[in-house]
Design a protein around this motif. Structure first.
Motif, PDB file in Angstrom:
ATOM      1  N   LEU A 181     -29.194 -33.644 -23.101  1.00 53.37           N
ATOM      2  CA  LEU A 181     -30.503 -33.887 -22.633  1.00 53.37           C
ATOM      3  C   LEU A 181     -30.433 -34.960 -21.705  1.00 53.37           C
ATOM      4  N   ILE A 182     -30.921 -34.500 -20.355  1.00 54.24           N
ATOM      5  CA  ILE A 182     -31.039 -35.647 -19.322  1.00 54.24           C
ATOM      6  C   ILE A 182     -32.212 -35.970 -18.953  1.00 54.24           C
ATOM      7  N   VAL A 183     -32.127 -37.281 -18.721  1.00 50.64           N
ATOM      8  CA  VAL A 183     -33.349 -38.108 -18.439  1.00 50.64           C
ATOM      9  C   VAL A 183     -33.037 -39.326 -17.377  1.00 50.64           C
ATOM     10  N   SER A 184     -33.925 -39.669 -16.764  1.00 49.55           N
ATOM     11  CA  SER A 184     -33.816 -40.667 -15.655  1.00 49.55           C
ATOM     12  C   SER A 184     -33.372 -42.064 -16.245  1.00 49.55           C
ATOM     13  N   SER A 185     -34.136 -42.235 -17.552  1.00 53.83           N
ATOM     14  CA  SER A 185     -33.724 -43.607 -18.156  1.00 53.83           C
ATOM     15  C   SER A 185     -34.567 -43.456 -19.691  1.00 53.83           C
ATOM     16  N   LYS A 191     -38.386 -38.718 -21.377  1.00 53.59           N
ATOM     17  CA  LYS A 191     -37.687 -38.760 -22.676  1.00 53.59           C
ATOM     18  C   LYS A 191     -38.580 -38.991 -23.772  1.00 53.59           C
ATOM     19  N   LYS A 192     -39.599 -39.528 -23.581  1.00 53.83           N
ATOM     20  CA  LYS A 192     -40.821 -39.308 -24.939  1.00 53.83           C
ATOM     21  C   LYS A 192     -41.199 -38.052 -25.137  1.00 53.83           C
ATOM     22  N   VAL A 193     -41.161 -36.911 -24.333  1.00 51.94           N
ATOM     23  CA  VAL A 193     -41.612 -35.924 -24.396  1.00 51.94           C
ATOM     24  C   VAL A 193     -40.459 -35.044 -25.299  1.00 51.94           C
ATOM     25  N   PHE A 194     -39.179 -35.270 -24.841  1.00 50.86           N
ATOM     26  CA  PHE A 194     -38.050 -35.071 -25.603  1.00 50.86           C
ATOM     27  C   PHE A 194     -37.981 -35.449 -27.085  1.00 50.86           C
ATOM     28  N   ASP A 195     -38.525 -36.858 -27.360  1.00 52.71           N
ATOM     29  CA  ASP A 195     -38.414 -37.170 -28.387  1.00 52.71           C
ATOM     30  C   ASP A 195     -39.482 -36.649 -29.576  1.00 52.71           C
ATOM     31  N   GLU A 200     -40.213 -32.746 -34.026  1.00 52.93           N
ATOM     32  CA  GLU A 200     -40.914 -31.367 -34.493  1.00 52.93           C
ATOM     33  C   GLU A 200     -39.896 -30.174 -34.956  1.00 52.93           C
ATOM     34  N   HIS A 201     -38.525 -30.407 -34.316  1.00 57.32           N
ATOM     35  CA  HIS A 201     -37.697 -29.470 -34.644  1.00 57.32           C
ATOM     36  C   HIS A 201     -36.700 -29.952 -35.584  1.00 57.32           C
ATOM     37  N   GLY A 202     -36.968 -31.292 -36.051  1.00 59.09           N
ATOM     38  CA  GLY A 202     -36.005 -31.886 -37.029  1.00 59.09           C
ATOM     39  C   GLY A 202     -34.748 -32.349 -36.472  1.00 59.09           C
ATOM     40  N   VAL A 203     -34.725 -32.569 -35.249  1.00 62.02           N
ATOM     41  CA  VAL A 203     -33.266 -32.799 -34.528  1.00 62.02           C
ATOM     42  C   VAL A 203     -33.275 -34.596 -34.288  1.00 62.02           C
ATOM     43  N   SER A 204     -32.185 -35.018 -34.902  1.00 60.97           N
ATOM     44  CA  SER A 204     -31.951 -36.383 -34.692  1.00 60.97           C
ATOM     45  C   SER A 204     -30.750 -36.718 -34.091  1.00 60.97           C
ATOM     46  N   ARG A 205     -30.998 -37.411 -33.007  1.00 57.64           N
ATOM     47  CA  ARG A 205     -29.832 -37.707 -32.022  1.00 57.64           C
ATOM     48  C   ARG A 205     -30.342 -38.658 -30.896  1.00 57.64           C
ATOM     49  N   PHE A 243     -36.450 -21.594 -14.650  1.00 59.66           N
ATOM     50  CA  PHE A 243     -36.989 -22.682 -15.713  1.00 59.66           C
ATOM     51  C   PHE A 243     -37.595 -22.078 -16.948  1.00 59.66           C
ATOM     52  N   ARG A 244     -38.318 -22.894 -17.871  1.00 61.32           N
ATOM     53  CA  ARG A 244     -38.968 -22.154 -18.937  1.00 61.32           C
ATOM     54  C   ARG A 244     -40.043 -22.936 -19.292  1.00 61.32           C
ATOM     55  N   GLU A 245     -41.185 -22.279 -19.555  1.00 60.38           N
ATOM     56  CA  GLU A 245     -42.433 -23.065 -19.811  1.00 60.38           C
ATOM     57  C   GLU A 245     -42.457 -23.442 -21.403  1.00 60.38           C
ATOM     58  N   LEU A 246     -42.839 -24.417 -21.816  1.00 61.61           N
ATOM     59  CA  LEU A 246     -42.961 -24.762 -23.290  1.00 61.61           C
ATOM     60  C   LEU A 246     -44.231 -24.888 -23.657  1.00 61.61           C
ATOM     61  N   ASP A 247     -44.675 -23.961 -24.626  1.00 66.46           N
ATOM     62  CA  ASP A 247     -46.162 -24.142 -25.273  1.00 66.46           C
ATOM     63  C   ASP A 247     -46.102 -25.118 -26.036  1.00 66.46           C
ATOM     64  N   HIS A 248     -46.360 -26.365 -25.468  1.00 66.66           N
ATOM     65  CA  HIS A 248     -46.722 -27.517 -26.326  1.00 66.66           C
ATOM     66  C   HIS A 248     -47.456 -28.548 -25.796  1.00 66.66           C
ATOM     67  N   SER A 249     -48.476 -29.261 -26.416  1.00 72.91           N
ATOM     68  CA  SER A 249     -49.290 -30.391 -25.712  1.00 72.91           C
ATOM     69  C   SER A 249     -48.767 -31.247 -25.076  1.00 72.91           C
ATOM     70  N   CYS A 250     -47.586 -31.683 -25.685  1.00 77.44           N
ATOM     71  CA  CYS A 250     -46.786 -32.842 -24.913  1.00 77.44           C
ATOM     72  C   CYS A 250     -46.260 -32.716 -23.607  1.00 77.44           C
ATOM     73  N   CYS A 251     -46.417 -31.280 -23.335  1.00 78.30           N
ATOM     74  CA  CYS A 251     -45.657 -30.833 -21.960  1.00 78.30           C
ATOM     75  C   CYS A 251     -46.794 -30.778 -20.874  1.00 78.30           C
ATOM     76  N   ILE A 252     -48.169 -31.237 -21.298  1.00 79.55           N
ATOM     77  CA  ILE A 252     -49.113 -31.304 -20.325  1.00 79.55           C
ATOM     78  C   ILE A 252     -49.116 -32.971 -19.978  1.00 79.55           C
ATOM     79  N   ILE A 253     -48.791 -33.245 -18.709  1.00 82.09           N
ATOM     80  CA  ILE A 253     -48.853 -34.783 -18.444  1.00 82.09           C
ATOM     81  C   ILE A 253     -50.207 -35.066 -17.800  1.00 82.09           C
TER      82      ILE A 253
END
Length: 280
Positions: A181-185, A191-195, A200-205, A243-253
């Motif tokens: 997962l690549i972010v600028s910082s 990065k917060k959106v990835f979090d 929600e997908h139960g992924v801890s890293r 690209f891939r569109e993600l159907d999630h409210s956190c992806c609306i900035i």
């Protein structure tokens, strides 16, 4: 018709809400409503469709909006000239997202003000907010906000984040668990959106890859070395077809213009803001 009434009309039109415009301009909603009615009375017609959740310009209102924008822009140029303001811009931009038409707007201002002085600081939203609060810079264009107490925020638009990479059509949970997962910082908004998505997908890293240079980040993703999130509006500019569109409210900035509460916006700052808001 005075400039402040024109500003009120423009702000209501852009927010499609009288109450939001009133908060933006620090006025009572009743005063804002009265200004809109006064303008409609001046021209002898309604200029907005009244909706259950706001207002929307009708055809006559759209014509007037464009005229008022021209008049206010000319007024700001005049104010700068008559007050002999030093042509100076001290700006904050996020590493991963410039406002739409920022380069074109700056070119126009450079042509108009050959001795324009510009300072541009880049970083995360929180870094830019701190630099505005401490008067290092005066104006910031942000994606997301912490609503810093000493700052004023004006929302000017929103857009959607999309996932970019070589193998982005696998199950999202699998991507979040196993792909880089690549972010600028660590402090960037994406990065917060990835979090949020990971939780929600139960992924801890916590092993994010940080790459501040946007072009390098995109190149790595296209080579299949990881995935990242970018605004959909930047796809064409960056030459991205996959690209891939993600159907999630956190992806609306949400996009904000940020200033100190005690900062008086100069004429040249207002010209830049008007050009960017108009094209967003």
């Amino acid at each position: 018709m005075d400039i402040e009434n024109m500003r009120a009309f423009i702000t209501v039109a852009e927010h499609q809400s009288i109450s939001t415009a009133a908060r933006e301009l620090h006025q009572l909603q009743s005063n804002m409503t009265a200004k809109i009615k006064r303008i409609e009375g001046e021209f002898g017609r309604e200029l907005f469709y009244r909706r259950p959740r706001g207002v929307e310009l009708n055809e006559e209102g759209k014509k007037l909006y464009l005229q008022f924008k021209k008049i206010v822009a000319l007024w700001e140029e005049t104010r700068s000239m008559m007050h002999e303001e030093a042509p100076l811009l001290r700006l904050g931009l996020m590493v991963s997202k410039n406002p739409a038409s920022f380069d074109e707007a700056m070119q126009e201002l450079y042509e108009k003000y050959p001795n324009l002085g510009v300072t541009i600081r880049t970083g995360s939203a929180s870094k830019i907010e701190e630099e505005i609060a401490s008067a290092v810079i005066d104006l910031g264009f942000l994606v997301g906000t912490t609503h810093h107490g000493s700052l004023h925020f004006r929302k000017y638009g929103s857009e959607k984040l999309v996932l970019v990479g070589k193998n982005i059509h696998k199950p999202l949970g699998e991507i979040l668990a196993h792909d880089q997962l690549i972010v600028s910082s660590q402090n960037c908004y994406y990065k917060k959106v990835f979090d949020v998505l990971r939780e929600e997908h139960g992924v801890s890293r916590s092993d994010f890859v940080e790459i501040a240079a946007l072009e390098s980040m995109i190149k790595m993703c296209q080579l299949g070395m990881g995935v990242t999130l970018i605004p959909k509006s930047d796809l064409a500019r960056l030459g991205i077809a996959k690209f891939r569109e993600l159907d999630h409210s956190c992806c609306i900035i949400e996009k904000y213009i940020c200033t100190r509460k005690n900062h008086i916006v100069t004429g040249i700052e207002q010209q830049l803001i008007q050009r960017i808001v108009t094209t967003s």
